[in-house]
Write an enzyme that holds these catalytic residues in place. Structure first.
Site, PDB file in Angstrom:
ATOM      1  N   ARG A 112     -10.108   5.512  -0.527  1.00  0.00           N
ATOM      2  CA  ARG A 112      -9.234   4.548  -1.148  1.00  0.00           C
ATOM      3  C   ARG A 112      -9.453   4.637  -2.793  1.00  0.00           C
ATOM      4  O   ARG A 112      -8.419   3.958  -3.381  1.00  0.00           O
ATOM      5  CB  ARG A 112      -9.527   3.438  -0.496  1.00  0.00           C
ATOM      6  CG  ARG A 112      -8.595   2.103  -0.909  1.00  0.00           C
ATOM      7  CD  ARG A 112      -8.969   1.001   0.105  1.00  0.00           C
ATOM      8  NE  ARG A 112      -8.426  -0.238  -0.431  1.00  0.00           N
ATOM      9  CZ  ARG A 112      -7.284  -0.629  -0.021  1.00  0.00           C
ATOM     10  NH1 ARG A 112      -6.274  -0.213   0.451  1.00  0.00           N
ATOM     11  NH2 ARG A 112      -6.910  -2.011  -0.680  1.00  0.00           N
ATOM     12  N   ILE A 136      -1.361  -1.881  -3.589  1.00  0.00           N
ATOM     13  CA  ILE A 136      -1.898  -1.148  -2.346  1.00  0.00           C
ATOM     14  C   ILE A 136      -2.229  -2.021  -1.219  1.00  0.00           C
ATOM     15  O   ILE A 136      -2.921  -3.151  -1.590  1.00  0.00           O
ATOM     16  CB  ILE A 136      -2.781  -0.111  -2.814  1.00  0.00           C
ATOM     17  CG1 ILE A 136      -3.510   0.425  -1.633  1.00  0.00           C
ATOM     18  CG2 ILE A 136      -3.915  -1.072  -3.532  1.00  0.00           C
ATOM     19  CD1 ILE A 136      -4.382   1.604  -2.174  1.00  0.00           C
ATOM     20  N   SER A 137      -1.806  -2.187  -0.043  1.00  0.00           N
ATOM     21  CA  SER A 137      -2.256  -3.364   0.847  1.00  0.00           C
ATOM     22  C   SER A 137      -3.663  -3.484   1.046  1.00  0.00           C
ATOM     23  O   SER A 137      -4.296  -2.444   0.944  1.00  0.00           O
ATOM     24  CB  SER A 137      -1.394  -3.231   2.143  1.00  0.00           C
ATOM     25  OG  SER A 137      -0.233  -3.136   2.140  1.00  0.00           O
ATOM     26  N   GLN A 138      -3.905  -4.577   1.470  1.00  0.00           N
ATOM     27  CA  GLN A 138      -5.393  -4.664   1.825  1.00  0.00           C
ATOM     28  C   GLN A 138      -5.831  -3.966   3.185  1.00  0.00           C
ATOM     29  O   GLN A 138      -4.881  -3.649   4.020  1.00  0.00           O
ATOM     30  CB  GLN A 138      -5.798  -6.248   2.093  1.00  0.00           C
ATOM     31  CG  GLN A 138      -5.174  -6.572   3.594  1.00  0.00           C
ATOM     32  CD  GLN A 138      -5.386  -8.165   3.878  1.00  0.00           C
ATOM     33  OE1 GLN A 138      -4.385  -8.882   3.770  1.00  0.00           O
ATOM     34  NE2 GLN A 138      -6.987  -8.702   3.888  1.00  0.00           N
ATOM     35  N   VAL A 183       1.422  -7.649   2.113  1.00  0.00           N
ATOM     36  CA  VAL A 183       2.401  -7.687   3.477  1.00  0.00           C
ATOM     37  C   VAL A 183       2.309  -9.116   3.843  1.00  0.00           C
ATOM     38  O   VAL A 183       1.212  -9.755   3.956  1.00  0.00           O
ATOM     39  CB  VAL A 183       1.813  -6.718   4.584  1.00  0.00           C
ATOM     40  CG1 VAL A 183       2.653  -6.881   5.865  1.00  0.00           C
ATOM     41  CG2 VAL A 183       2.016  -5.327   3.969  1.00  0.00           C
TER      42      VAL A 183
END
Lengths: 267, 833
Positions: A89, A115-117, A235
Site C-alpha cells: 500500500r 485512497i480509501s481506508q 467512501v
C-alpha cells in the site's frame, strides 16, 4: 515529531485521530502526537540495509493491518485477505504519507481524491468477489490500489481515470510493480470500455447520483456492480447493483456488518 | 492629538478590523467549507483578547506614551493586513483531512497564529486609543470604535458588491491605511524633523500600498481540491464560461463534457444525457443549467422525466407550479415539459439566475420561457404574501442537490425545512395540490426520515387528520421524493403513481394505505434497504403523534421535525450519540460524521483553550505575582476578581444576544449575510450611542444598568421566536421593525463596558477589562452556535440575560466594597488612582 515504535503508539495515535477535539487540544498545547506507528529509523550501517529493514517493517505493518483492521472486523474472503496482505500500500500513497500508509483512514492523493481506508477497500473487494479469470471494470482508478488488489486476487482489471495526471501515475506505478493484468485508460468513464464488455463486475465512483446507462449495459447477466459514493471522508455510502439471471436490476444499500452493532449501541 | 482626530483614527481602524474579519469569513467559506469560516471570528476575538493581556503586562511602559504607540500600532496593523493573508496562503491547510492527519492540526494552529496578528495589532491600537482618550473621553472614543465597527460591516458588504473577495480583502488595507495616515500626519509635532519626515512619508505610503493591493492583490483564492469546482475544472475540455460575485457568494459556471447532473436518475433510463453547464456557489456544486429549448421533441431532455423529483409533475400535470430554490435545479424545465401554464420560480441568489441567463442566452434558458415568472428573494417572505395557489409546490435540498450531499450544512440555519415552513407551503396549495420534497438517500437514512416527520407535524398543525393518506414516498437508488397531498391521495392517483414508479424502477416506500391491494402496488422491490426505515417512519407518522415521537426518539440519529426555534434540518448527530461514536474507531463512525456539528464542538473547545493560553493565563500570572509579592498590580487598585467576572459576563452576554439575534433574523431578512450585517450594524451603532450616554451615568448605577440589559435580553427571548409572524409584511418594514426592537437593547448593552471600566479600576483596569472581554467573546461565538443547536436560540438569549444579572451582581459587589473603603462621588468614579 518523533516516530514512536512502541506497542502503545498505535493506540494513542488511534485515540488522537478518532478524536478531533483531542487533537486540537493537544496541538494547541504545543504537544506533538506520534506518527502512525511509523517504522523506527535506527542508524543503519548502509542505505541498502536500511531499505531492507524498511521493507520488512512495512510488511509487518501490512500483516498487522490485515489482522487488526480487516480480519477482526469481519472480512472473511480468503482471496481478499491474501491480496490485502500482498499489495504494498505504501507504493500507492504520496511520498510524504509513506509512513502512514497502513493507518486506519483514507489518505489524500491529490485532485481532491483519496485512497480509501484499508477496511473499506477490503470490504468492497469482498463484495466484488474477485476470482482468477474474472473481468472487472473500474471507473475511478485513483492511485490504482483497488485495481492492484483485484488483480492480485487473479482478476483482469480495466480501469478508467478522469484525471489525466492520476491515470498516468497509476499506470506507471502498476507497471513498475508488475501488475500486467491491469489496463489503465484516461477518460470520463461514461461510455465504459465497450470493446472489453461485458464485465463480471464493475466498480464505479458516482458522486453525482446517476449511473451512466452504458455501464449498466456492459454488466454481464448475473454480474455485480459496486457504487462507492464518495465524499471528503472517503467512501460514505455503498450501493450494490445486481443484474439477475433474467437481466433485472436490483440495488442494495450496503451497511457494512460492523456498523450494525454500532447503530444498536446508539438506541 | 485632539479628541476629534483620535476619534477619527479609532473609527477608521475599527472599521478596517471589522471589515477584515467579515471578508476573511467570506474567504474561508470559499476556500474551505463554510463551517470553517467561523475561524475568522475566533481569530478576531483572540486578537482582541490577547491585545488586552499584552497591554496589561506592558502597562507601565505604555503609560504616557499612548500616542506614539498608537501611531506605531496603526502602521503595523496596515502592514499586517497586507502581509499576513499572503503568508497564510503559504500554509497548506486542508481542513477535511484534520480528523486523521495531525499535520493539518499543526497547519491550523499556524494559520490561526498568522491571521490573529492583524487582529492583535488592530485591537491593541484601538485599546491604546481608548487609553489615550483618558477617563473623561472614554465613552466617546469607545463609541467611535463601535460606530466604526458598524460602518466596517457595511463597508465589507459594499466591497463585496463591487469587487471579488480577494480584492475586497485588500480594500480593508486602504481604510486601515487612512486610519494610520490620520494618526501619523504631522501636526505641529515637537518631534525631531527626521521623524516628522518619516511619519509624513508613512502617512502617504500606507494608504497607497492598500490601493496597490486592491489593484493587484498579493494573494489569490485557493479553493480546497475536495470541493467540486477544482475537480470539474480539471476534467478534459473543461472551460469556465461565466463568473460573478457579490455579498451572497461567488458563482461560477463551468462547461465540461464529462459533467452531468441527474440526481437519482432511473436505472431503467437508456437514453443519453445532454450537455449541461455546472453551477458552483463558493466553489461547491449547486446544480446545473440545463439548456432548452423545451418545446418540440428533444430526445436528449427525456432524462428529465426519469428523475424521482419529476414524479409530481408527471402524476398531476399541473396548471400552476411553484419551485422553491429554483436555480440549478431540474424542476423548472420539467414543469415546462409537463405542460404547466405558469411557473413561479423563487430563488434567493440573483447571481445564479443572472449567470444562467448569461451563459445560456434568452432562448435556451428555461427561466426565460414566457410561462416562467422569476421571483428573486426569500421563499418564506414570498409565501406569506402571495395570493396565488399552486397545483405543485417543490422544494429542492438547500443549496441544491450538490451542496446537500456531504452533510456540510449541519451547523447552518435552514428556515426552509421547518414545520412552520412546511405549513406555509401547504397553505398555498390549490385544492388537490401536492407538495414535493426531494432529498438524497443516505445510509443509514436520515434526511428523508426527518422530512417525513416535519411534513407530519405540519399536516397535523394544518388540521389534516389522516396523515397516512396524505403522504407518498418514491425512491430511486440515490434520491427520494416525498409527496404531500393534504386533501389525501385517491385510488386513481395511487394507481398512476405505482405505474410511473414501476416503469422507472422506483420503489414506492409509502403508498397511502387502504386504497389498493399491495400486490398491485409493488410487484417487486428494486432498491433494498437493511431496514425498511422509510416505511416505518411514515407508518408511525400515520399512527399518530405519539408513535411518531417514539420512533424519532428510538432512532440513532436526530430525525425529529425541525422547527423555527431550532432550524437545523441538516443536523442529525445527537450529543448523546457522540460518546458511543467516539469510542469506536474511525472506520466505525466516519460515514456518519457531520462536519458541521463536529466543527462547532471542536471550535468551542479549541477557542477556549487558545483563549485561555493567550489571554487569561498571563492575567492570572499577574494576580499570582501580586499575591506573592504583596504588591498591587502596578500600583493600581484594580479589583481583579470582580473585574474578571464582570467583563467576562458582559462579553459573553453581548455576543450570545447578538448571535441569537442574527440566527432569528435570518428568517426575517431572508439570508445570513443580510441578517449578520443588519444585526452587527445595529448593535455596534446603538451600543456606540449607549457608550456616549454612559458618560452621564454614575458607576453606582451599574446594577440597574445590568438588570435593564438582562430585561432587554429576556424581551428578545420572548419576542424574537415570534419573528415569523411578520413574514406577511413587506421586506423594508420587517427590517425596520426588527431593528427598532433590537436598538434599545443594543443601546443599553453598549453602556456597560465603559461604565464598568470607570467602576473597576479606571484606566489602570482597562487593559485587563479588554482582555477578559475578548476571552469571553471568543468562547461566546462557539458557545452560542453550539447551544442554539442543542437547546434553541431562546436558550441562548436566556443565558445572555443570566450573564447580565451575574455582571450586575459582580459590579454591585465591587461597588459595595469600594463604598466601605471610601464613598463614591456621584457622576464620577474614583476607583482608580
Amino acid at each position: 515529531m518523533s516516530p514512536v515504535a512502541t506497542e502503545e503508539a498505535p493506540l494513542l495515535t488511534r485515540t488522537l485521530a478518532v478524536n478531533p477535539i483531542l487533537i486540537l487540544v493537544l496541538a494547541a498545547g504545543g504537544l506533538s502526537a506520534p506518527s502512525v506507528s511509523g517504522p523506527s529509523s535506527p542508524p543503519a550501517a548502509n542505505a541498502a540495509e536500511a531499505g531492507l529493514q524498511e521493507l520488512d517493517d512495512l510488511r509487518r505493518e501490512r500483516l498487522r493491518m490485515v489482522r487488526i483492521q480487516i480480519l477482526a472486523k469481519g472480512v472473511r474472503d480468503p482471496a481478499t485477505l491474501e491480496a490485502m496482505r500482498t499489495v504494498a500500500r505504501e507504493e500507492f500513497v504520496l511520498p510524504r504519507d509513506r509512513d502512514r500508509a497502513y493507518g486506519d483512514h483514507p489518505l489524500a492523493i491529490g485532485f481532491g481524491q483519496s485512497i480509501s481506508q484499508p477496511y473499506m477497500v477490503a470490504y468492497m473487494t469482498e463484495q466484488i468477489r474477485p476470482r482468477p479469470g474474472m473481468r472487472i471494470l473500474e471507473v475511478g482508478t485513483g492511485s490504482g490500489y483497488q485495481a492492484a488488489i483485484l488483480a492480485e486476487a487473479g482478476a483482469r482489471v480495466y480501469t478508467i481515470e478522469i484525471f489525466e495526471e492520476l491515470a498516468r501515475t497509476a499506470d506507471e506505478r502498476l507497471r513498475r510493480l508488475g501488475y500486467s493484468d491491469v489496463e489503465v485508460r484516461h477518460g470520463d468513464g461514461y461510455q465504459g470500455w465497450e470493446e472489453e464488455a461485458p464485465f463480471d463486475a464493475i466498480m464505479v465512483t458516482a458522486a453525482a447520483g446517476y449511473l451512466p446507462p452504458p455501464l449498466l449495459e456492459q454488466l454481464r447477466v448475473g454480474g455485480r456492480m459496486l457504487i462507492p459514493v464518495g465524499s471528503v471522508y472517503g467512501v460514505q455510502n455503498l450501493v450494490l447493483v445486481e443484474k439477475g439471471e433474467d437481466g433485472e436490476l436490483t440495488t442494495q444499500a450496503l451497511l457494512p456488518v460492523r456498523f450494525v452493532p454500532l447503530l444498536r449501541g446508539l438506541h | 492629538v485632539t479628541s476629534g482626530r483620535l476619534a477619527l483614527v479609532v473609527f477608521l481602524l475599527s472599521a478596517a478590523v471589522l471589515a477584515f474579519e467579515v471578508l476573511l469569513l467570506r474567504l474561508f467559506a470559499i476556500q474551505y467549507f463554510h463551517h470553517f469560516a467561523y475561524m475568522a471570528i475566533g481569530m478576531a476575538m483572540l486578537g482582541f483578547g490577547a491585545s488586552g493581556t499584552f497591554l496589561t503586562l506592558m502597562r507601565t511602559r505604555v503609560e504616557g506614551r499612548e500616542v506614539p504607540l498608537l501611531q506605531v500600532l496603526a502602521a503595523l496593523f496596515v502592514v499586517a493586513v497586507l502581509v499576513t493573508p499572503r503568508l497564510a496562503q503559504e500554509i497548506a491547510f486542508e481542513p477535511t483531512q484534520i480528523l486523521w492527519d495531525v499535520r493539518e492540526a499543526r497547519a491550523l494552529i499556524l494559520l490561526y497564529g498568522t491571521l490573529t496578528v492583524p487582529f492583535l495589532l488592530g485591537a491593541a491600537a484601538l485599546a491604546v486609543g481608548l487609553l489615550a482618550a483618558g477617563e473623561d473621553g472614554l465613552g466617546r472614543i469607545y463609541a467611535a470604535s463601535l460606530v466604526g465597527a458598524g460602518a466596517g460591516a457595511g463597508l465589507a458588504l459594499l466591497l463585496l458588491t463591487l469587487l471579488p473577495v480577494e480584492r475586497a480583502l485588500a480594500g480593508t488595507a486602504v481604510v486601515a491605511g487612512a486610519g494610520a495616515a490620520v494618526a501619523l500626519a504631522p501636526v505641529r509635532r515637537p518631534a525631531a524633523s527626521g521623524f516628522r519626515f518619516l511619519y509624513g512619508l508613512l502617512a502617504l505610503l500606507l494608504p497607497a500600498l492598500g490601493v496597490l493591493a486592491v489593484v493587484s492583490p498579493p494573494w489569490s483564492v485557493n479553493v480546497s481540491p475536495f470541493k467540486g469546482l477544482p475537480q470539474v475544472e480539471s476534467f478534459a475540455g473543461a472551460q469556465r464560461v461565466g463568473e460573478a460575485s457579490g455579498p451572497l457568494g461567488w458563482v461560477v459556471a463551468v462547461e465540461a463534457p464529462p459533467f452531468h447532473h441527474a440526481p437519482g436518475l432511473s436505472l431503467a433510463f437508456s437514453g443519453t444525457l445532454p450537455r449541461q453547464v455546472a453551477l458552483f456557489l463558493d466553489g461547491s456544486i449547486v446544480g446545473a443549467a440545463t439548456p432548452g429549448p423545451l418545446v418540440g421533441a428533444r430526445d436528449d431532455l427525456a432524462f428529465l422525466d426519469w428523475l424521482p423529483s419529476s414524479i409530481p409533475f408527471l402524476l398531476f400535470p399541473p396548471q400552476q407550479v411553484l419551485v422553491l430554490g429554483a436555480a440549478g435545479g431540474t424542476e423548472v424545465p420539467v414543469a415546462l415539459r409537463a405542460g404547466a401554464e405558469a411557473v413561479v420560480a423563487v430563488e434567493l441568489n440573483p447571481l445564479l439566475l443572472e449567470l444562467q441567463e448569461r451563459i445560456l442566452g434568452q432562448d435556451r434558458n428555461p427561466f426565460g420561457d414566457p410561462r416562467v415568472t422569476v421571483h428573486v428573494g426569500d421563499a418564506r417572505a414570498f409565501l406569506s404574501r402571495t395570493p396565488r395557489r399552486f397545483g405543485v409546490v417543490t422544494l429542492a435540498p438547500l443549496g441544491g442537490f450538490g451542496a446537500a450531499a456531504a452533510g456540510v450544512y449541519g451547523a447552518g440555519e435552514d428556515y426552509l425545512n421547518t414545520v412552520e415552513a412546511y405549513r406555509s407551503y401547504l397553505r398555498v396549495l390549490a385544492p388537490g395540490g401536492v407538495l414535493a420534497v426531494s432529498r438524497w438517500v443516505r445510509n443509514p437514512p436520515r434526511d428523508m426520515v426527518k422530512a417525513i416527520f416535519t411534513a407530519d407535524e405540519a399536516l397535523r398543525a394544518e388540521g389534516v387528520a389522516e396523515v397516512g393518506r396524505a403522504l407518498a414516498l418514491v425512491r430511486s437508488w440515490s434520491t427520494a421524493t416525498l409527496l404531500v397531498k393534504p386533501d389525501g391521495f385517491e385510488a386513481e392517483d395511487l394507481r398512476r403513481l405505482a405505474a410511473l414508479a414501476g416503469e422507472r424502477m422506483f420503489d414506492l416506500d409509502w403508498p397511502p394505505p387502504g386504497l389498493l391491494p399491495d400486490d398491485v402496488l409493488s410487484p417487486r422491490a428494486f432498491h433494498l434497504l437493511d431496514d425498511p426505515v422509510f416505511r416505518g417512519a411514515a407508518a408511525s407518522a400515520a399512527a399518530g403523534p405519539e408513535r411518531a415521537r417514539a420512533f424519532a426518539e428510538a432512532y440513532p440519529f436526530n430525525v425529529a421535525a425541525a422547527t423555527d426555534d431550532r432550524p437545523y434540518f441538516g443536523r442529525f448527530l445527537r450529543l448523546r450519540s457522540l460518546p458511543v461514536l467516539l469510542r469506536e474507531e474511525r472506520g466505525g463512525w466516519l460515514p456518519f460524521a457531520e462536519w458541521g456539528s463536529f466543527a462547532v464542538v471542536a471550535t468551542l473547545v479549541q477557542s477556549t483553550v487558545m483563549a485561555l493560553l493567550l489571554i487569561l493565563l498571563p492575567g492570572l500570572w499577574i494576580g499570582v505575582r501580586r499575591i506573592f509579592r504583596g504588591r498591587k498590580v502596578q500600583g493600581a487598585t484594580v479589583p481583579l476578581g470582580s473585574s474578571t467576572v464582570y467583563f467576562g459576563a458582559i462579553g459573553l452576554a453581548y455576543l450570545l444576544v447578538e448571535i441569537a439575534a442574527i440566527q432569528k433574523l435570518i428568517l426575517v431578512l431572508g439570508h445570513p449575510v443580510y441578517a449578520a450585517s443588519a444585526v452587527l450594524g445595529t448593535f455596534l451603532l446603538l451600543s456606540g450611542v449607549g457608550s456616549v450616554a454612559s458618560e452621564r451615568l454614575a458607576p453606582s448605577r451599574v446594577l440597574p444598568a445590568c438588570l435593564l440589559a438582562a430585561a432587554g435580553a429576556l424581551v428578545l427571548a420572548l419576542i424574537l421566536p415570534l419573528a415569523g409572524v411578520t413574514m406577511g409584511l413587506p421586506g423594508p418594514i420587517r427590517t425596520i421593525l426588527a431593528l427598532v426592537l433590537l436598538a434599545p437593547v443594543a443601546g443599553v448593552m453598549g453602556v456597560l463596558f465603559p461604565l464598568g471600566v470607570r467602576l473597576l479600576g479606571g484606566k489602570s483596569g482597562l487593559p485587563w477589562a479588554w482582555a477578559v472581554n475578548g476571552f469571553a467573546s471568543v468562547v461566546a461565538v462557539s458557545l452560542a452556535a453550539f447551544l442554539a443547536m442543542e437547546a434553541g436560540s431562546r436558550a441562548v438569549l436566556l443565558l445572555g440575560a443570566g450573564c447580565y444579572v451575574l455582571a450586575g451582581v459582580a459590579g454591585w459587589t465591587a461597588l459595595h466594597r469600594a463604598r466601605i473603603t471610601r464613598p463614591l462621588r456621584p457622576g464620577h468614579d474614583n476607583c482608580s488612582t
